[in-house]
Design a protein around this motif. Structure first.
Motif, PDB file in Angstrom:
ATOM      1  N   ARG A 103       5.210 -11.291  -5.100  1.00  0.00           N
ATOM      2  CA  ARG A 103       5.624 -11.186  -3.697  1.00  0.00           C
ATOM      3  C   ARG A 103       7.144 -11.267  -3.611  1.00  0.00           C
ATOM      4  N   ASP A 160      -0.448   0.613  -5.797  1.00  0.00           N
ATOM      5  CA  ASP A 160      -1.305  -0.059  -4.812  1.00  0.00           C
ATOM      6  C   ASP A 160      -0.650  -1.299  -4.222  1.00  0.00           C
ATOM      7  N   GLY A 161       0.674  -1.283  -4.162  1.00  0.00           N
ATOM      8  CA  GLY A 161       1.376  -2.367  -3.492  1.00  0.00           C
ATOM      9  C   GLY A 161       1.445  -2.153  -1.988  1.00  0.00           C
ATOM     10  N   GLU A 162       1.942  -3.165  -1.267  1.00  0.00           N
ATOM     11  CA  GLU A 162       2.055  -3.094   0.183  1.00  0.00           C
ATOM     12  C   GLU A 162       3.438  -3.540   0.607  1.00  0.00           C
ATOM     13  N   MET A 163       3.931  -2.928   1.705  1.00  0.00           N
ATOM     14  CA  MET A 163       5.245  -3.262   2.232  1.00  0.00           C
ATOM     15  C   MET A 163       5.141  -3.425   3.747  1.00  0.00           C
ATOM     16  N   SER A 164       5.728  -4.471   4.260  1.00  0.00           N
ATOM     17  CA  SER A 164       5.779  -4.690   5.701  1.00  0.00           C
ATOM     18  C   SER A 164       7.206  -5.054   6.095  1.00  0.00           C
ATOM     19  N   VAL A 198       7.150  -7.519   0.417  1.00  0.00           N
ATOM     20  CA  VAL A 198       6.519  -6.551  -0.488  1.00  0.00           C
ATOM     21  C   VAL A 198       5.603  -7.318  -1.426  1.00  0.00           C
ATOM     22  N   THR A 199       4.386  -6.825  -1.605  1.00  0.00           N
ATOM     23  CA  THR A 199       3.451  -7.415  -2.559  1.00  0.00           C
ATOM     24  C   THR A 199       3.067  -6.357  -3.591  1.00  0.00           C
ATOM     25  N   GLY A 223       3.581   2.090  -3.123  1.00  0.00           N
ATOM     26  CA  GLY A 223       2.219   2.592  -3.025  1.00  0.00           C
ATOM     27  C   GLY A 223       1.688   3.178  -4.311  1.00  0.00           C
ATOM     28  N   ALA A 283       8.616   2.755  -0.020  1.00  0.00           N
ATOM     29  CA  ALA A 283       7.196   2.688   0.307  1.00  0.00           C
ATOM     30  C   ALA A 283       6.371   3.556  -0.636  1.00  0.00           C
TER      31      ALA A 283
END
Length: 425
Positions: free
Chosen positions: A372, A402-406, A419-420, A399, A395
Motif C-alpha cells: 500500500r 490488478d492493483g487499485e488506485m484512488s 495505491v494498492t 491495473g 492507472a
C-alpha cells in the motif's frame, strides 16, 4: 420426374440401411462401446467399494484419509483412460483436470475434496458403470442375436430334435427376419450408445463453463505476467545499454570539450564560441540522458531495493518529503517498479501542478500481502486522471497487475493518493 426422384431417394436409403452393418463407422462405434465397458465396470466397482469403506469408517480419520487419497488418485487414472479412449477412437479431446496448487500432501487432499470437479468425476465413474454395462449388453446383444438368428437356416439343423423346439419353416423364417432386423438396427443402436457415452463424458468429465473461464483467466493472467516481466527486462536492458554506452560517450565528449575550452586560448573568438556552445550542449544532453535513463528503470532499484530507490527520489525532490517505508521483505520486481513510478510521478505532480509545500509518503506491506502506497500533499488539489496523461498512465500501470488506485483531491487541496498492489505470487 418427382416420382423418379422419390424412388431414387428411397432406394438410396434402403441401400444405406443394408450397407450399414458393413461400414467402418458401425464397427468403430461398437468398438468404442465395448472398449469402454470394462473400464467403466472396473472403475465403478472400485469407486463404490472405496466410498462404502469411507462411509463405514468415517469416524476413523486415520483410515479415511488414505481411502480418500486412493479414491481421488484412481479417479484421475480412470478419467485418463476414458479420455484416451475417446481421443483414440473418436478424436474427441476432453481437457484434462486442472492441477491444484499443493503446499503439502494433506492440504492438497483437502483442496481436492472441496473441488466440485473431483466429485463430478467420481459421479461419472459411478454412472458409467451402469450406462456402460447397459450399452455394452444392448449393442453386443443386437450384433450377436442378429448374426445368430439371421443365419439360423444354416445352422438350425444342429439344434437338438426335441418336442420343445419348433423347427417349422415358419419359425425359422420368422427368426431369420428377426435376426436381419436386429443386424440392420445394430449400427444405429451402437451410434446411439456412443452418443450416450460421449454425452455423459462431456457433462461430467469435461470442465464446466465456470471452470473453463477460470482456467482461461489463469492462462491470461500468466501470459500477462510474462509480458510484464519481458517488458521490464527490456527496459532494464535499454537502461543498461544507455548507461554503459551512450552516457559514457557523452561524458567523454563533454570532458574533451571542457579541456579544449580551457586549454585552447589562442584560437579565434568564433571557434572558441563554437567550442563553448558545444560543451554546454553536451552537458545538457548528458543531463537529459541521465533523466531519461532514470525514468526507464533506476539501477538502484535492482541493486538496493525499493526503500533506497524511494529515498533517492525523495532526496532529489524540489518539495520537502517525509518518507516512511516499512517492508518486511522485498516485493516482486514488477511491483517494485510500479511502486517506484507511482511515487516518482506523484512527486512530479506535487511540485509541477499542485505547488505543494510538503509531501508525506507511506509505503507499507499489509498482512494480506498487499503493498500500500499513500501519498499526501498540501497543494491546491484538483488532480483528475481524466484530465492528465500522467495519472492515467499510472492507472494503466497499476491495473496491469490488478492493483487499485484512488484519488481524493478536492479543489484547494489537500490531495491524497492511495495505491494498492497485490504481492502474492
Amino acid at each position: 420426374m418427382t416420382t423418379d426422384v422419390g424412388s431414387e431417394t428411397a432406394g438410396g436409403r434402403l441401400g444405406g440401411l443394408l450397407r450399414a452393418p458393413l461400414t467402418p463407422r458401425a464397427w468403430r462405434d461398437t468398438t468404442v462401446v465395448l472398449a469402454g465397458f470394462p473400464i467403466a465396470l472396473v472403475a465403478s466397482t472400485i469407486v463404490v467399494t472405496l466410498l462404502a469403506l469411507t462411509a463405514s469408517l468415517a469416524i476413523t480419520a486415520v483410515l479415511v484419509i488414505p481411502l480418500m487419497a486412493a479414491l481421488f488418485w484412481l479417479s484421475r487414472v480412470f478419467t485418463f483412460w476414458q479420455r484416451a479412449r475417446l481421443q483414440g477412437f473418436l478424436g474427441i479431446s476432453i481437457p484434462p483436470r486442472s492441477r491444484l496448487p499443493r503446499e503439502d500432501w494433506l492440504r492438497g487432499l483437502w483442496a481436492e475434496a472441496r473441488t466440485k470437479e473431483t466429485w463430478r468425476h467420481v459421479l461419472y465413474h459411478l454412472l458409467a458403470g451402469v450406462t456402460g454395462t447397459a450399452c455394452a449388453v444392448l449393442v453386443s446383444g443386437f450384433w450377436t442375436l442378429g448374426a445368430l438368428f439371421s443365419t439360423i437356416l444354416l445352422h438350425g439343423w444342429l439344434l437338438p430334435d426335441t418336442s420343445r423346439i419348433d423347427r417349422s419353416p415358419l419359425m425359422f423364417t420368422l427368426l431369420t427376419a428377426l435376426g436381419l432386423i436386429l443386424l440392420l438396427a445394430a449400427p444405429a443402436v451402437a451410434e446411439a450408445a456412443v452418443k450416450v457415452d460421449v454425452g455423459l463424458v462431456k457433462a461430467l468429465l469435461a470442465p464446466s463453463r465456470s471452470e473453463t473461464l477460470a482456467q482461461r483467466v489463469e492462462t491470461l493472467s500468466a501470459s500477462r505476467t510474462e509480458m510484464i516481466d519481458a517488458a521490464d527486462a527490456e527496459r532494464r536492458r535499454i537502461e543498461r545499454n544507455l548507461h554503459d554506452g551512450t552516457q559514457q560517450r557523452l561524458v567523454s565528449l563533454a570532458m574533451n570539450l571542457g579541456m579544449a575550452r580551457t586549454t585552447l586560448t589562442g584560437i579565434p573568438p568564433e571557434a572558441r564560441e563554437a567550442i563553448e556552445q558545444a560543451h554546454e550542449e553536451a552537458k545538457l544532453a548528458l543531463s537529459e540522458l541521465r533523466d531519461m535513463v532514470r525514468g526507464l528503470h533506476p539501477a538502484v532499484l535492482d541493486d538496493l531495493g525499493l526503500d533506497a530507490a524511494l529515498s533517492g527520489i525523495a532526496a532529489r525532490s524540489p518539495v520537502p518529503v517525509r518518507l516512511l517505508v516499512e517492508l518486511p521483505r522485498r516485493p516482486p520486481r514488477a511491483v517494485e517498479t510500479i511502486a517506484y513510478f507511482v511515487v516518482s510521478e506523484s512527486l512530479t505532480n506535487a511540485a509541477k501542478h499542485a505547488h505543494a509545500a510538503q509531501v508525506d509518503i507511506v509505503v507499507e506491506m499489509t498482512t494480506d500481502e498487499v503493498l500500500r502506497i499513500i501519498v499526501s500533499d498540501d497543494g491546491r488539489g484538483g488532480a483528475d486522471p481524466a484530465r492528465g496523461t500522467g495519472l492515467r498512465g499510472l492507472a494503466q500501470r497499476i491495473g496491469s497487475i490488478d492493483g487499485e488506485m484512488s484519488i481524493d483531491s478536492p479543489r484547494g487541496g489537500p490531495t491524497r493518493l492511495v495505491v494498492t498492489l497485490p504481492c502474492a505470487s
